[in-house]
Enzyme design. Sequence first.
Site, PDB file in Angstrom:
ATOM      1  N   GLU A   1       0.824  -1.230   0.000  1.00 44.89           N
ATOM      2  CA  GLU A   1       0.000   0.000   0.000  1.00 44.89           C
ATOM      3  C   GLU A   1       0.850   1.270   0.000  1.00 44.89           C
ATOM      4  OE1 GLU A   1      -3.043  -0.267   3.070  1.00 44.89           O
ATOM      5  OE2 GLU A   1      -4.149  -1.741   1.893  1.00 44.89           O
TER       6      GLU A   1
ATOM      7  N   TYR B   1     -11.798  -3.022   1.343  1.00 49.38           N
ATOM      8  CA  TYR B   1     -12.583  -3.461   2.500  1.00 49.38           C
ATOM      9  C   TYR B   1     -13.911  -2.713   2.459  1.00 49.38           C
ATOM     10  CZ  TYR B   1      -8.142  -5.216   4.340  1.00 49.38           C
ATOM     11  OH  TYR B   1      -6.954  -5.895   4.501  1.00 49.38           O
TER      12      TYR B   1
ATOM     13  N   GLU C   1      -5.754  -8.171  -0.741  1.00 51.28           N
ATOM     14  CA  GLU C   1      -6.480  -7.859   0.505  1.00 51.28           C
ATOM     15  C   GLU C   1      -7.925  -7.545   0.147  1.00 51.28           C
ATOM     16  OE1 GLU C   1      -4.896  -5.146   3.457  1.00 51.28           O
ATOM     17  OE2 GLU C   1      -2.837  -5.620   2.875  1.00 51.28           O
TER      18      GLU C   1
HETATM   19  O1  AHR Z   1      -5.296  -5.981   6.735  1.00 54.72           O
HETATM   20  C1  AHR Z   1      -5.182  -4.885   7.588  1.00 54.72           C
HETATM   21  C2  AHR Z   1      -4.430  -3.734   6.939  1.00 54.72           C
HETATM   22  O2  AHR Z   1      -5.198  -3.224   5.894  1.00 54.72           O
HETATM   23  C3  AHR Z   1      -3.113  -4.068   6.283  1.00 54.72           C
HETATM   24  O3  AHR Z   1      -2.058  -4.042   7.169  1.00 54.72           O
HETATM   25  C4  AHR Z   1      -2.967  -2.978   5.275  1.00 54.72           C
HETATM   26  O4  AHR Z   1      -2.241  -3.389   4.160  1.00 54.72           O
HETATM   27  C5  AHR Z   1      -4.390  -2.568   4.957  1.00 54.72           C
HETATM   28  O5  AHR Z   1      -4.571  -1.209   5.055  1.00 54.72           O
END
Ligand code: AHR
Length: 504
Positions: free
Chosen positions: A177, A248, A296
């Site tokens: 990231e 997310y 992720e």
């Molecule tokens: O998965 C949690 C965090 O989310 C990770 O460390 C990061 O890469 C992302 O922002």
Amino acid sequence: MGKEMRKAELCFDRGIITGDVDRRVFGSFIEHLGRAVYEGIYQPGQESADGKGFRRDVIDLIREIGVPVVRYPGGNFVSGFHWEDSIGPVGKRPHRIDPAWYVIETNEFGLHEFIEWTKEAGTEPMMAVNLGTRGIEDAKNLVEYCNIPHGSYYSDLRAANGSPDPFGIRLWCLGNEMDGPWQMGHKTAEEYGRIAAEAGRIMKFVDPSIECVACGSSGSQMPTFGSWEATVLTESYDTTDYVSLHTYYGNPEDNTPDFLASSVEMDRFISSVVSICDYVRAVKKGKKTINLSFDEYNVWYHSNEADRKLEKWISHPHQLEDIYNLEDALLVGSMLITLLRHADRVKIACLAQLVNVIAPIMTSDRGAWRQTIFYPYMHASVYGRGTVLNTVVKSPVYESKYGDSPYIDSVAVVDGGAETLTIFAVNKNLEDDFELSADLRQFEGYGVEEHILLTGQDLKAANTEENPDRVKPAASNGSSVDGGFLRSVLPARSWNVIRLARRR
Ligand code: AHR
């Protein structure tokens, strides 16, 4: 007369395929964060722990999923990590602050322990290098340490530390990231593109067989999204094999229809990154196709409030411990369907993360249990084998914050060798059951083996240590094949796995 059931239809053709499923799309992630490592996969003295301190109860659940690859050691953590701290005699390893998560890292569990653990867990490592506070020299040394057989400083050091055989790590993440202002050593796209190009180049000098993942955007909402990928890939096209995507989703406003529509956004995100990869290839007049590593993805928001109150500079606190409910499992199911629908370009994906930290598996000192999201993840990994058919879903849509969202998300996966056809489907409608139909006349002799169903009245129902089976799959008798047509009842608020096989 009862109300007629709402309908959706799947259209596919045996010969029209999206792509083969790369098993690595069912990968996951262990970061040195919270209780992922300590009290998660590693807890010497815990009842189920083996002689190396690896929790066998957790390994059993990981093996139940069949996790092909585990990204490690971060995440934000990696951007301040000195890998040399994590090797050699445990008693001599330094305790360091981890400024990414405001905690202390003891380095008791390090590189060798992780590699040992991957073997026990039946998985492969996907290693990230620190391109935040460190650079190409350290990345080079780490590849030498892990992959050169012997006869050099770092390979001999590895042998002296107890591993004469090289680790043979194939997959490498070039930082984490790096577009995010929260990242230690955050860079502009130009800065990162140069360092990714040079790190990848020198790492491949050391071991030409490795594959490199360059950092894409930390989400499609990032202000630099799009131009970041174009710049980074323009700089690093020659040495990059995959570009990463992270995302997310959360439901803090408790708007479930919008939340469940997030897969529409994920789908758009993937399509945009594919277009950028192909744009760079065209401009470069290149021969190589850059593929995608969605390394992720998950739901993440439940633990935010608790995390704000955490004490700083302690070791492995309860951090990012989201407790997942039924609606989270439905979205994770839709996300897995979305990844499979892009099987031609998404070759790697990691559910973030694997144990305790925004994870499908939770532990206490007493045992381990499956969160709701465990089930769609496990089902996709176990049954999503073979080739993804180009699956058109004819479904009514609803208006969401991402635009029109179909009520039904679905994909069909065929395994020619095993003569199986598996249909994954989510019904996002909160009130109505749907009848899903598909023309199976190309699948002569196929019948329903099993229809696995995850549903419930209460979208907020979750599994806990005290009640670990509150949300769990059940067998449904809602699917049948008649006259070459499949008919399946997809209950409101449900994740479905319809498994068909040729009858002998
Ligand atoms: O998965 C949690 C965090 O989310 C990770 O460390 C990061 O890469 C992302 O922002």
